[in-house]
Design an enzyme around this catalytic site. Sequence first.
Site, short mmCIF file in Angstrom:
data_model
loop_
_atom_site.label_atom_id
_atom_site.label_comp_id
_atom_site.label_asym_id
_atom_site.label_seq_id
_atom_site.Cartn_x
_atom_site.Cartn_y
_atom_site.Cartn_z
N GLY A 1 10.83 -5.35 -31.08
CA GLY A 1 10.61 -5.22 -29.64
C GLY A 1 11.79 -5.77 -28.86
O GLY A 1 12.80 -6.14 -29.42
N THR A 2 11.65 -5.83 -27.59
CA THR A 2 12.64 -6.41 -26.67
C THR A 2 13.87 -5.52 -26.57
O THR A 2 13.95 -4.46 -27.19
CB THR A 2 13.01 -7.84 -27.15
OG1 THR A 2 13.18 -8.67 -26.04
CG2 THR A 2 14.27 -7.88 -27.96
N THR A 3 14.83 -5.94 -25.71
CA THR A 3 16.08 -5.19 -25.59
C THR A 3 17.24 -6.16 -25.66
O THR A 3 17.27 -7.14 -24.92
CB THR A 3 16.17 -4.46 -24.23
OG1 THR A 3 14.98 -3.75 -24.00
CG2 THR A 3 17.35 -3.52 -24.22
#
Lengths: 283, 200
Positions: A83-85
Site C-alpha cells: 500500500g501507500t505511495t
Amino acid sequence: SLGQTFRRRPPTTGGLRFRAVAAAIVIGASAFFLSPTDAFDPFGNVQSHQWGKTSLDDPFDSNRNLKKASKSNKPPPLKFEHGTTTVAFTFEGGIIAAVDSRASIGNFVGSKTVEEVLPVNDYIIGTMAGGAADCSFWIRLLRSQAQLHELDEGKPMSVARASRLLANALYQNRGLQLSVGTMIMGFDDTGASIYYVDNTGTRIAGDMFAVGSGSTFALGILDTERRFDMSEEEAINLGIRAIRRATYRDASSGGFINVYLITKSGWKKVFRDDLACQDDTAP
Amino acid sequence: MDSVLGVTYKGGVILAADQGNARSILMYQKNLDKITSLSGHTALACSGPHADVVNFSEFIAKNIKLYEFSKDGTVLSTHAQANYCRNELAKALRKGPYQVNNLLGGFDKKAGGSLYFLDYLASLQKVNFGAQGYCGHFCLSIMDRDWKEGLTKDEAVEIIKHCINEIHTRFLIAQPNFIIKNIDANGVEIVSFGEDPASA
C-alpha cells in the site's frame, strides 16, 4: 498545597508509540477477511484462497512453510499489499524521495503520521511500503550492518552493497510471506543510485521508481514531467505533485507529504505538508 | 511472460531474450539483460521472476568460475555445465525451487554449437533450437520450418528476427526490446539490443 506541583507524566516517546502502532497496523494494506460472507466485501472483490490446491500461478505452493508452521490449513489473517505511495528519482542536483504517511488496515486509517523514510547512513535512505513492521525491521537491521561496515572500512557503505545485503536477506526469507517494497537510494563513490528491493528478493537499479498502491498514479505524473536538468526547486515540486495526485486517487495513501533531497553531502528533509489542509484544486 | 529463444548453427549458437522486467501491471525496466555469460564460451538465457533469475544465474556462473580456478584453469564443456545446472535445479526442487526456465548455449571445439533446454522442474534436453515461455507457441513452428543443418550465423540471426517479428505481431504483451547474443569460437558477444542494458 499551594506550592504543590503536579508532576507531568513524561510523554511516550515517538519510538514507543510507533512500535505500538506498527505492531497493530500495516502501512496502506488492504486487509481481506477471507470469509466469503464477510461484511467487508460488499462487491465480492475478495478472492478466497483455495488452500490445499496449487494453481498454475503458484505451482510450488509458496505458502507451504506457513501452513506447516501453523499445523492447520487455515489461511493467514491479513492479506498484505504494498500500500501507500512512495516515489524516488534522480536529477542533476541529486535524488528526490517523496512519500505519503498513511497506514491503513482495510478501510480504517491507523495512522496519518508514519515516517516512511528510514535512514541507513548519512548518505543513504530507504523508503517503506508494505508491512510497517517488516520494512522497519529489515531496514533497521541494514542500518546496523551499515554502521558496522563504516567502522570497519572507515568510509560509508556503498548503495549497491546496502541494497544487495537487503535483497539477499529478503530472498532467503521469501517463504515467510514478508511484505516489503523499498527503494534504497543514496550517494557513494560511484555517484547517485536508486535500487528497488522487494520481498521476493528482486533488486533493480534505475533512475526513477514508484512503489505502492498509488504508484501507478504517481508514475503518470513522473513519466510525463520529469527531466534530468531540473532545478532543485522544480524537482521538489515534482515530487510533491506526484504524491499529491496519487493520494487524491488512491484510498490507501494520504496524511502528510514528506520530501527528502540527497546530494553528495548527504540526505536532508526538505518539505513536509499536511494534505488535509490542502485545497483539492491545488496543483 | 518472458520470451527466451535459441538457435544453433554451424559454429555456434544464437540466444535471444526480451528485455522487460515487469510485475503485475507495472513495467519496472525495459533494458534488462537476461543472458548471463557462464564462462568464456557459454551463456545462460534465464526466464522467470527477477529474483530467481539473478540468484540462479549468478550462483551457477560463480560456481563454474570457482571450478575453473580450483582445477588449474580447466574449462568445463557446455555439456558438463548444462548437467551441473540441472543438478542444482534438481537439488533445490524439493527444498526451495528456482522458478527459472533456461536455455543454455555454448560452443566447444569438438561438439560445435550446442543448446540445452532446462526446465524449472530440472529436466534437461539437448536441442537444435528452442524457446521458453509463451513465445514458444508462436515461434517453434517457424523454427521447425526454417532450421536445417549447417546454417550460417546470419541465417540463424534471421530465424531469430522472424520469431521476434511474430512475437511483436501476435503476442498480447508488448515486448519492444530484445537482446540477441552470439556464442562462437570467439566467445560471447552482443549482436543487437533494444535498449542498452548498461543504461541505469
